[in-house]
Every structure is written in C-alpha cells, then in structure tokens.
Design a protein around this motif. Structure first.
Motif: not given
Length: 988
Positions: A221-223, A235-241, A259-262
């Motif tokens: 989740i990103l707000v 933390a799950r968002l950081l783990e996924l990406w 970092a996510i886009c690449h």
C-alpha cells in the motif's frame, strides 16, 4: 369622600399613567358634553360635585378594570414562564441534579431520572455514587473531592448504571455552589455521550483495522497526498518491489519511483499510466504490471476525496498475482482441453437445471447437442423446452417422471427415449445424470447424452443372434455352458442336453453323471483341467471320448475359460462342448498322412543336404582350382583364350552355387526354418550398396542405373539387413539381367498408412515386359515367364519366389506393379517401417563414385602346423596346396579317426598342431564326433569346420559339437587363410 377618592390611588408614575389611560377610555365611552346628569341625592351636594363624583367613580371603575387586565396578563406570563422552566429544566436533553456535600441527590430533573431509569421521587436523598459503574467509582470520588476544595467548574466522563443494569456513558459538568462554609452543594449537568463513545470505539476499531490493512502482508500500500508526495507505505510494498531501507527512507520520492519503474517490462507504459491517473484525480484505476523477473502485480488505485469533493490524494495497492495468473492460465488451458474433449465425444456433456417453478434450462451443454437434436447450445441456456418438444410423445411422460423422481430422491437417473425424424426413422438417445441440490432449492444434474440407436439395433440383433446361435449350435452339434463357482450352479444350453443325450426339460446333470460317460483317463484329464481353471484361470481345451454314448456322439471337445470380477477373483467358468467325432476320426487319418509327409520331408531334407554336400564338394575343387589358375598363371604369357576358359569355369561354378543356394533357401522357407533377425539397418547404406554392386553389370550392358528418393526416408530402420539385401539384389539383378537397353530406376519412398508407415522400393525397367498370362505364374517356384528366357539367361526361376516369401516373413510383400510387352516392368518391395532411436529423415542421396575393382588382396602368410581332416582327394590337394602356399606345414588325414590318432601322436612327440581343419561328412568318424572326442579329452586346439553342409542348423551343430569356427564350401582362398591366421594366433 372626594378627598379620599383622590388620595387612595397610587401617586406613582404608574398610577398617573393608569389614570390617564382610564380617562382616555372613559372619554371614548361617554360624551361628557352631552351627558344629562340628574341629582342623585338631596340638595346637600351641588350638581357640580355630583357630576365630579360620578366622574371619579367611573374613572375608578375603569382603573379597576385596567388593573384586573394587567393582573391577568401577568398571571398568563407567569404560567408561560413556568412552562418554559419545565421544558428547559425538567424536559431538557441534559440531566440536571444537585448533590449535597454528603454526596446525596437533593434535586434532579426528569431527564436525570429517565437517564438512570428510575422514578424521580426515588432519586432524592440517594447517594449519587450508587449509580456510578463500579470500575469508575475511584474516578468519581477523586473528582468529587476536587470539587469540594474548589469552586472552579470541572468536567469528566464516566459510566453510570441504570436500574435495569444497562451501562451508559455520560459527561459530568460540575460546579460547586457555596452559601458559607457549612452550606456547600454541587450542581451537575449530565450529558449522555454513549453514542459518541460507541462511535469513538468504532472509529478506534476501524483505525486499528485500517492500520492492520495498511500493514497487511498481502498487499503493498502506498498513500500519496494531493501534491503527489508520499504519505505512507507499508512493509509489504517494500518487500514486493525489493526496495532497500536506504531508498525507502530517502525523502526524494523520485528515487524510489525510479527503482520500481526499472523492474517493469514496460517502464514507459508504467509511468504514463501513473501520470494519466494523477492528471485525472476523479478516476479509479486497475491494471496489471508485468515485471522483468516474470512476476505479475495487480495495481489498483482509488482517489481520496472529501464529501464536498476536495482532493486529498490517492491510495495505490499492489498485489502479487503471479500464482493466480498461472492458475488462471492453467484453468483456461484445462477448460480448453475439456472443450476439445467434449467437442470430440460422440454425444453431449450437459448440465440440466430444474427451477422451483418446474421449468428447465441447460446452463451448460457441449457442441454435441447439435448433432443429437439439431439445436445450438446457446438456444437452450435459459429454456430447454425446445429439446423436450422433439422427444417422442410416448416417451416424454416417462422421461419427466424419471427426472422428478431423481430430483425428489437426489438419486442418479438413466433414461432412454426416441427422437422421431422427418423421414419416418427414429433414433434412441440415452441420458445419464447425477443430481445435486442448489442453494436456491433448484436441482442441477450433471450428465451425458449419447445416441444409442446402434446399441438398440445391436440388442435386437443380439436377440436374433441368440435364435440363430441356437440354430447354429444345432447345425454345428455344439452346446455352451456356464458354472458359477460361489453358488455351484450350472447352466447348459438346450443343444448341450441333446448333444450328450440328456433330457432338455430336466436339470443339468451332475459332474459325476458327466464323468460316468467318459473313460477313466479322460474323466481325470477333464477334472484336472477344470480344477486348474477354477484355481488360476488356466484356459483349457480337452478332447474326450464317450464311453457310454447316449447318442451318436463318440468324441467331444470340452473348452473352458475363467471369468473374473473387478477385483480379479475367479467367479465363473464358461465354455463349449462340441461333437468332434468326425474331426477326431479325420485327425487320425490326417495324422497318418502327416507322419507320411514328415517322413517324406525328412527324406527331402536329407536329400537336399546330401545334394548340397555332393555339389558343394566338387564345386570347392572347381572354383578353388580356377582361382588358383587365375592367381598363379603368368599373366604375361597366358593367352586370352586360356584366361577366358578359366573365367568360364569360375562362372559356371558360381552359377551352379547360386542354384544350389536358391534351392536351399526355398527348402528352408517351405520347411518354416527360415528366420528373420531384426537389427538396426542403415537403409541408405543398403540402397547405396545395392546400386554400387549392380552398377558394373549395368554399365557393361550400356544401361542407366539411377537411385532416387520420392519422399524423405529414415536413415535407420529395424529390419533384417541380410534379407533386405538379398531381396533387393534379386529384384535389381533381374531388372539388369533381362533389360537390353534403356534404364533401371530404384525409387524409395515412405507412405503413411492408417495402421503404420510403409517403406516402398520400386524397381522400374525398360526390359521386354510380359503379357498378362505370363505374369500369372511369375511368383511360382521353378517357373519363368518364358522358356526362351531360361535358354537365354539361365536361372531356376526361384528368385522372385524366394524374395516374395522373405518379404512376407518380414511383414511385407513383393508385387508386380505393371508390365507390358516391349515397355518394361515395375516391381515393388513393401516393408513396414520400424524406426529406431536416433533415426532421422533424409531427403537426398549422397552420391559416391564407384571405385575401380580393387586387386585381390595379398595372401596372408601362415606360420604353423595345420592338421587337415578331409576325405575328398581333390579337396585334400586344393586346401593343402593353398595352405602350404601361404607358408603353413600341413598334414592330411582321410577321416576323423586318423585325424584323432595323428593329433594324439603329435602331443606324444612334442610336435603339437596349431590348428585342426576338419570336414564334417567323413567315413569312420565324422567331423562333429571328432570335435566332441577332442573336447572330451581336454585338448584345447582350435577347430575350424570346413564343410559342404551350408544350412544354419549345420553351423550351429558344429559349434555345439566343440568347433570354434565354421566355413562352408566352396571356400575362398583368402577367407580360408585369414581364418587360419586368426586361430593360429589365438592358439599361440
């Protein structure tokens, strides 16, 4: 009195105002100027005083009336004020009460009583703490003591307990009122805040839930706020990406976004989608993002807006749906496989739903419905009545009753019904289904529809066949029987009763009654066979005689088989009993004839073996001495006529050898002794070898010889390479032999047949061809199409016969495709293609230049002592000459006994032989007996059989007797010397 009247009214301003008001009213009511006043008394008062007195009275009366009106108005205002006080105090939404310094209730409004659920009269003088929830007692006492020491207002929240036991949250607004040190009381305003506390508790719960969701291990989740700045990420968002902490803590959001886009497969599309949604804050977005590592994320975003539409930002969620996508693909593939399977089934798979109102629909049905009913599946998804309308009226009620019974009992159903056709015919349809009750109380069946017209026809045919079977059994003098092992019940057909002379209307005879009919040894044989079949299912077929015939039957054949259940247990025996009296008598006659034929075959085999031996023995001398003459003649001085004579001798010998080989091959085939040895066969090498071997003959006759591939063929097949070469050499050799001009084509191809693949090799020639009459006897032994052919080209006429029979042994055939006088012929070899591992298809032939015929290899030099056992003088001289010429020391023995004596003597004299060459057919002691005797004495000398017995069993016989090797006559001198050199080297 006037004075008193004047002095009684108030002198205040209100009094003056009242009088002025009364004067004004009286002036309106009475016209004083027109009033006629008469005296009211005696003459003691003047008229002026009387008038004034009347006026005062009238004014006073008006004043009284005005005072009464004011009093009434004041009383009304007081009543209204009292009601307002009641509404504001007693019925106020807030409770009011007064607590004494001792903590007791001195005063309370109705709202307080209602809030506590008790009559107000019972509240007075009750301790307020009685209604405070036990867990909040300390809080109340602490605050009450604070109020006792201060006059400052105080507000706090606690829980009160109603008389009914219900707990309510209240806010107490308290203030201390003091009337001296001893007179202090507390005024309390009580506000019910239960709903607010419930809302606050729900809000806390929701906040906890939202926080748990935000920290969920499932979704990232990103707000972000309205400015696009990061507000929160779990933390799950950081783990996924896979975002490291140093990037996650970086205040620059662009670093993390980069970092996510690449990591995505389409970075530009990923960024463009975000930009579009940011520029349209009112949109909700959902899509899938594919990552470089193969994962797939479900990306969902929703705007956060206030009730008045103000943009607060946006929430993004990311969920890893890689496994879900794989499962979806697997499910789609499974559904596609199911669709393909169902579309290829002969019937139709379906789901039938019966609704609560009794109507029917087909939620699912495969495409096979159209072939059965002529209705498309999509036309019955909501209403299946079109199908029921096609069913034969006589079968419809039964079908509907079966469906209803299945629905009521939730039991599987099976029903068959007819479908009339426009042409007057009808088809039978079988419906099978299993029901299940649905949540909406409807019934859903899962089933299968199939056209069983053929089964019905087969059933009718079966009944007819049973009748015909009984008729056939009567004609064939045969009956059938069954025996159930568990119940020991036996069933005989009618014909079996008639066959054995029992009463067909009675019961089946017992085993003992049957055995009494048979001779003792036959009864024991039949009983043993039945027991074996009952124990392990061994089938049997036993012919027994009838010792005491009740009819004309003297011999019967009892045949039995075992029937097993699904668990493999034998539960039944069944079989037939047939009258074989004529067959037994015929078999006896045939056996006598067979014995005579076997004796004739043995005589024929012995004759052929002896003929082979007698022909090969002189051929050994003829071909051997011819080779010697050609080998050792002085080529510089010998005349061409002499060389021609030598070649003529060799050619005639080879021709004679070919004839005897053909006769032996045909003899083995007819005696079922020809064998096929399958092995990996290099097909292209075999074809090329045939072409190379035959090309010199074709070149000498000026013929064109071509090898070509019509289709790709495997380079390796499973076949018998020797037999394949023999057949092709025969067919191609015949084409060259009989063709005088033109060309011969060898054409190979592989054709796919319904059962298997077939190798075809066609041999086309431009030879003389044949008439249809001549081709009729083409494959008969010892027959050629034209007698002139035999006179011109020679031969036995066995080549095509042998080739055809060898091809059939290999699962194929040799056939004549075409022939026409003057236009040539075409023969075809057909063989099943059995490819081997590693085989590949080739579509062209590697051409190779035919090498010049290499000169004969040099003679091998022999060093050793050889004992030659040979009874023929010519072969003695030939073989000893060749071996001595090669350098060996050779001693000759005329039979096996002499050879044995010489061998023993050589050991005694310490001059042992290095090799024994022995003929097989010799007087006194033959070669096999000689070899067995030598081996029995423990002598290790190598033994090579050199014999005119050329059959395969002759070779095996020699090897089993103790020989190490085998050579058939006539023997090539180079082969002889090579074999001798090999075994002499082994001995040493």
């Amino acid at each position: 009195m006037t004075q008193s009247l004047n002095t009684n009214p108030k002198t205040s301003d209100s009094r003056n105002t009242l009088r002025s008001h009364a004067e004004a009213i009286l002036a309106k009511q009475t016209n004083v100027h027109s009033a006629k006043l008469s005296p009211v008394g005696s003459s003691t008062i003047s008229a002026e005083e009387a008038t004034r007195l009347v006026h005062e009275l009238q004014v006073y009366q008006v004043e009284l009336e005005l005072q009464n009106e004011e009093l009434r108005r004041t009383q009304s205002e007081l009543e209204a004020s009292r009601f307002r006080y009641f509404d504001l105090y007693e019925l106020a939404p807030t409770g009011y009460c007064v607590i004494s310094q001792a903590g007791k209730i001195d005063e309370a409004n109705l709202t307080t009583a209602k809030l506590l659920g008790v009559d107000r009269s019972k509240l007075i003088h009750e301790p307020f703490s009685r209604f405070v929830y036990v867990e909040d007692q300390d809080l109340f006492y602490v605050n009450f003591r604070r109020l006792d020491k201060s006059i400052e207002p105080l507000s706090f929240e606690l829980r009160l307990v109603k008389v009914s036991g219900e707990i309510v949250w209240v806010q107490l607004a308290c203030v201390t009122i003091a009337h001296g040190e001893e007179d202090r009381h507390v005024r309390i305003c009580i506000t019910d805040c239960t709903e607010r506390k419930v809302v606050e508790e729900k809000l806390c719960n929701r906040t906890a839930i939202f926080e748990a969701i935000a920290d969920s291990p499932l979704d990232g989740i990103l707000v972000i706020d309205a400015e696009g700045k990061k507000v929160h990420q779990n933390a799950r968002l950081l783990e996924l990406w896979g975002i490291p902490p140093e990037i996650a803590k970086n205040p620059e959001d662009a670093v993390q976004a980069q970092a996510i886009c690449h990591q995505t497969k389409d970075p530009k599309g990923y960024v463009d989608r975000i930009a579009y949604l940011v520029s349209h804050p009112e949109l909700v977005g959902r899509d899938e993002v594919e990552l470089v590592d193969g994962r797939v994320f479900d990306r969902y975003t929703v705007p956060v807006r206030s009730r008045n539409g103000e943009d607060y930002g946006r929430i993004w969620t990311f969920r890893d749906i890689t496994e879900q996508k794989r499962a979806q693909r697997f499910q789609q593939e499974s559904l596609e496989r199911l669709r393909k399977i169902s579309s290829r089934l002969p019937g139709a798979i379906y789901q039938l739903r019966m609704r609560q109102d009794g109507s029917y629909c087909l939620p699912y049905v495969s495409d096979g419905l159209y072939s059965l009913f002529g209705i498309r599946p999509e036309n019955v998804l909501e209403d299946a009545s079109a199908i029921f309308e096609l069913i034969h009226p006589d079968d419809l009620d039964g079908l509907l009753a079966t469906i209803k019974m299945s629905a009521d009992e939730l039991a599987p159903f099976r029903c068959e019904f007819r479908l009339p056709s426009a042409d007057g015919t009808q088809r039978w349809i079988s419906a099978n289904a299993i029901p299940e009750r649905q949540p909406d109380n409807s019934t859903l069946w899962h089933g299968y529809l199939n056209d069983v017209t053929a089964s019905h026809k087969a059933e009718n045919d079966l009944q007819e066949a049973k009748m015909r079977l009984e008729e056939a059994q009567a004609l064939a003098r045969m009956g059938n029987w069954t025996y159930e092992i568990e119940t020991a019940k036996t069933h005989w057909s009618k014909q079996l009763f008639y066959l054995l002379g029992f009463d067909a209307l009675g019961n089946e005879p017992s085993d003992q009654e049957i055995y009494d009919l048979l001779p003792m040894e036959d009864a024991a044989k039949l009983d043993e066979a039945i027991k074996a079949a009952s124990k392990d299912g061994t089938p049997y077929s036993v012919v027994v005689g009838i010792r005491q015939p009740r009819s004309d039957v003297r011999y019967v054949r009892w045949e039995g088989r075992a029937r097993r259940n699904r668990g493999g247990k034998i539960v039944c025996l069944y079989g037939t009993c047939a009258d074989v009296t004529k067959e037994v008598e015929r078999e006896k006659a045939l056996q006598d004839a067979r014995n005579q034929a076997d004796a004739a075959n043995r005589a024929k085999s012995e004759f052929l073996a002896n003929m082979s031996h007698e022909i090969r023995t002189p051929l050994t001398a003829i071909l051997g001495f011819a080779d010697m003459l050609r080998e050792y003649e002085n080529q510089e001085f010998v005349t061409a006529q002499r060389l021609n004579a030598i070649d003529t001798i060799a050619s005639a010998g080879q021709h004679l050898l070919t004839i005897i080989n053909d006769i032996l091959d045909l003899s083995k085939i007819e005696a079922d002794k020809a064998t096929i040895k399958l092995s990996n066969t290099p097909l292209m090498e075999v074809l090329s070898e045939i072409e190379r071997l035959i090309r010199p003959q074709a070149t000498r006759k000026g013929l064109s010889l071509t090898l070509k591939l019509l289709t790709p063929v495997p380079n390796q097949i499973l076949s018998d390479p020797t037999r394949l070469r023999q057949i092709l050499l025969n067919l191609v050799g015949n084409a060259v032999k009989f063709t005088e001009r033109g060309a011969i084509d060898i054409i190979a191809s592989v054709i796919a047949l319904p059962e298997n693949c077939n190798l075809r090799v066609d041999i086309d020639d431009t030879g003389p061809g044949m008439t249809s009459e001549q081709s009729q006897s083409l494959f008969h032994a010892f027959i050629q199409a034209d007698n002139t052919v035999t006179r011109k080209h020679g031969g036995t006429g066995l080549g095509l016969t042998i080739s055809k029979r060898l091809a059939k042994l290999m699962g194929g055939d040799v056939t004549l495709l075409r022939t026409e006088p003057g236009r040539g012929s075409s023969f075809r070899l057909s063989l099943p293609v059995m490819p081997v591992d590693g085989s590949v298809l080739v579509d062209r032939i590697e051409t190779k230049t035919v090498a010049e015929i290499a000169p004969a290899p040099a003679m091998v030099e022999l060093r050793g002592r050889i004992l030659l056992a040979e009874d023929g003088l010519d072969n003695q001289r030939l073989l000893s000459f060749i071996l001595r010429k090669a350098g060996a020391t050779v001693d000759v023995a005329e039979d096996g006994q002499v050879a044995l004596d010489m061998l023993n003597k050589s050991w005694e004299t310490n001059l042992p032989y290095d090799l024994l060459l022995t003929d097989i057919q010799m007087p006194v002691m033959d070669g096999c007996r000689l070899a067995r005797t030598i081996r029995s004495q423990g002598i290790k000398i190598p033994i090579v059989a050199v014999t005119a017995h050329a059959l395969a069993e002759d070779r095996q016989k020699c090897l089993e007797a103790g020989c190490d090797d085998y050579l058939s006559k006539p023997v090539d001198m180079h082969t002889l010397t090579n074999v001798c050199s090999k075994w002499i080297a082994t001995q040493r």
